[in-house]
Design an enzyme around this catalytic site. Structure first.
Site, mmCIF file in Angstrom:
data_model
loop_
_atom_site.group_PDB
_atom_site.id
_atom_site.type_symbol
_atom_site.label_atom_id
_atom_site.label_comp_id
_atom_site.label_asym_id
_atom_site.label_seq_id
_atom_site.Cartn_x
_atom_site.Cartn_y
_atom_site.Cartn_z
ATOM 1 N N MET A 207 0.856 -1.187 0.000
ATOM 2 C CA MET A 207 0.000 0.000 0.000
ATOM 3 C C MET A 207 0.893 1.239 0.000
ATOM 4 O O MET A 207 1.648 1.469 0.944
ATOM 5 C CB MET A 207 -0.918 -0.015 1.218
ATOM 6 C CG MET A 207 -1.944 -1.144 1.182
ATOM 7 S SD MET A 207 -2.959 -1.195 2.654
ATOM 8 C CE MET A 207 -1.737 -1.727 3.861
ATOM 9 N N GLN B 226 6.973 -5.441 -5.742
ATOM 10 C CA GLN B 226 5.849 -5.330 -6.677
ATOM 11 C C GLN B 226 6.060 -4.135 -7.596
ATOM 12 O O GLN B 226 6.356 -3.029 -7.132
ATOM 13 C CB GLN B 226 4.540 -5.166 -5.901
ATOM 14 C CG GLN B 226 3.301 -5.200 -6.773
ATOM 15 C CD GLN B 226 2.034 -4.946 -5.973
ATOM 16 O OE1 GLN B 226 1.576 -3.811 -5.889
ATOM 17 N NE2 GLN B 226 1.474 -5.999 -5.372
ATOM 18 N N CYS C 238 -4.258 -2.103 -8.481
ATOM 19 C CA CYS C 238 -4.450 -0.770 -7.911
ATOM 20 C C CYS C 238 -5.586 -0.041 -8.612
ATOM 21 O O CYS C 238 -5.590 0.094 -9.843
ATOM 22 C CB CYS C 238 -3.173 0.050 -8.021
ATOM 23 S SG CYS C 238 -3.369 1.734 -7.381
ATOM 24 N N ASN D 58 -7.500 -12.060 -0.950
ATOM 25 C CA ASN D 58 -7.272 -10.741 -0.366
ATOM 26 C C ASN D 58 -8.588 -9.970 -0.346
ATOM 27 O O ASN D 58 -9.358 -10.014 -1.287
ATOM 28 C CB ASN D 58 -6.222 -9.999 -1.201
ATOM 29 C CG ASN D 58 -5.978 -8.573 -0.738
ATOM 30 O OD1 ASN D 58 -6.046 -7.646 -1.531
ATOM 31 N ND2 ASN D 58 -5.696 -8.380 0.529
ATOM 32 N N GLY D 59 -8.810 -9.269 0.774
ATOM 33 C CA GLY D 59 -9.999 -8.434 0.888
ATOM 34 C C GLY D 59 -10.738 -8.668 2.187
ATOM 35 O O GLY D 59 -11.262 -9.759 2.422
ATOM 36 N N GLY E 257 -3.872 -6.359 3.967
ATOM 37 C CA GLY E 257 -3.435 -5.006 3.647
ATOM 38 C C GLY E 257 -3.946 -4.022 4.667
ATOM 39 O O GLY E 257 -3.303 -3.742 5.679
#
Length: 373
Positions: A1, A57, A88, A193-194, A217
């Site tokens: 992030m 990344q 993103c 993810n999430g 994240g």
């Protein structure tokens, strides 16, 4: 992030986990802006030995530039893996055709993965290539299964799927059903993810959706102990309670890491406040301790009034006391006063931070954050 998970924050999470984190990933690194990609032009590339295993990344829309960046990173920095970002949602990234913008141009994404893998095969053949993506651009164009096929065909060794579309941004809830479908069809490991913001959520996602692991994240922004809490549960250990005093003790360590990373004192103060703004929302009164109704000592000798049932008021008092400090010395003076006063009767409760979106979300929504873009 970007702007959050820099080396100092990653090191902080690693320490708080008891060095039991899995893979750490850098802030994403742009490749489009330079005529010639230079390692010394990107602060996001800096990492410390204790962060390994560590991946870098990269993002961009030009296959040749992505490939050259991957080559230089692999040969000179030797991360454990290189990851391509196709997730993103920010307009300045996706709107220019990189990040999740690649989900509207899968042939370009395929070309990027092909060129990066080919370049790594020539220069550093043992370097794994991974991909991070969303499930699609919007609810009408969910194409994550096509993305999976491309990734597998181009030599990607691991796929991380964020269960939202680009149009959702971070609104609504991640669609784990789609993540589960990808995991079931994949020949490579799939990481989900999430909305992984608690031990219970992490275990549920791993046990019920067929993923090889979960990626965290925003949950870490509010609860940097989360990785250690998951590791404790995985090892069968009893949950460890975190007092408010324990929570406040992370700030001197974080400040030290920021200075070691080259930050100015005022720059480090800004990041301390960023962490305090999130962390202190999880503070609440410890119901097992007698909290005088009249007052507690606050910062600089003032008195902070707290009612027994005033969890939100107490958390806001701590938060504002830290956020209004103007200098590092003043911040730490106030921190000390809180540790000796109000914080003694408080604890840190991560369940108060389950919602990361700022408003109560109970259903999947699309079109709210980036409608028309």
């Amino acid at each position: 992030m970007d702007g959050v998970t820099d080396a100092p924050f990653r090191r902080l999470c690693r320490v708080l986990s008891g060095n039991r984190m899995g893979l750490l990933v850098s802030e994403f690194v742009p490749t489009d802006g330079d005529a010639v990609f230079r390692l010394d032009g990107h602060k996001q590339l800096k990492f410390f030995p204790e962060e390994r295993p560590f991946g870098i990344q990269i993002f961009g829309r030009f296959p040749d530039k992505m490939a050259e960046a991957a080559r230089k990173i692999a040969l000179e920095l030797h991360p454990e893996f290189i990851e391509v970002n196709a997730g993103c949602p920010a307009p300045k990234v996706a709107g220019k055709g990189s990040g999740s913008g690649l989900l509207r141009d899968l042939p370009r994404l395929q070309e990027i993965l092909h060129e990066v893998r080919a370049m790594l095969d020539r220069s550093c053949p043992e370097m794994p290539l991974t991909l991070k993506c969303r499930i699609g651009w919007d609810s009408e164009s969910i194409n994550v299964m096509e993305t999976l096929k491309i990734a597998e065909g181009e030599g990607v060794e691991l796929l991380t799927v964020h269960g939202r579309t680009r149009l959702q941004g971070y609104n609504g809830l991640a669609d784990w059903d789609w993540i589960g479908k990808v995991a079931a069809a994949a020949k490579i490991p799939v990481i989900g993810n999430g909305d992984v913001n608690s031990v219970e959520t992490a275990f549920d996602r791993i046990e019920n959706y067929g993923v090889s692991g979960v990626s965290i994240g925003r949950g870490a922004m509010h609860n940097p102990w989360l990785f250690g809490q998951i590791a404790d549960a995985w090892e069968g250990l009893a949950p460890k309670e975190i007092s408010a005093v324990d929570a406040l003790d992370v700030f001197p360590l974080y400040y030290k890491f920021k200075l070691e990373d080259g930050s100015t004192e005022m720059g480090a103060l800004g990041r301390l406040k960023q962490l305090a703004a999130r962390l202190c929302k999880g503070f609440c009164l410890d119901e097992r301790k007698a909290v005088p109704q009249e007052c507690h000592p606050g910062a600089e000798g003032d008195r902070i009034h707290v009612l027994n049932d005033g969890n939100d008021d107490a958390a806001m008092q701590v938060r504002q006391t830290l956020l209004t400090a103007q200098e590092p010395a003043e911040f730490f003076d106030r921190l000390h006063a809180l540790r000796e006063g109000l914080a003694r009767d408080m604890r840190y409760d991560p369940s108060r931070l389950v919602n990361l979106n700022g408003s109560k979300e109970t259903e999947i929504k699309t079109g709210d954050q980036f409608a028309g873009r």
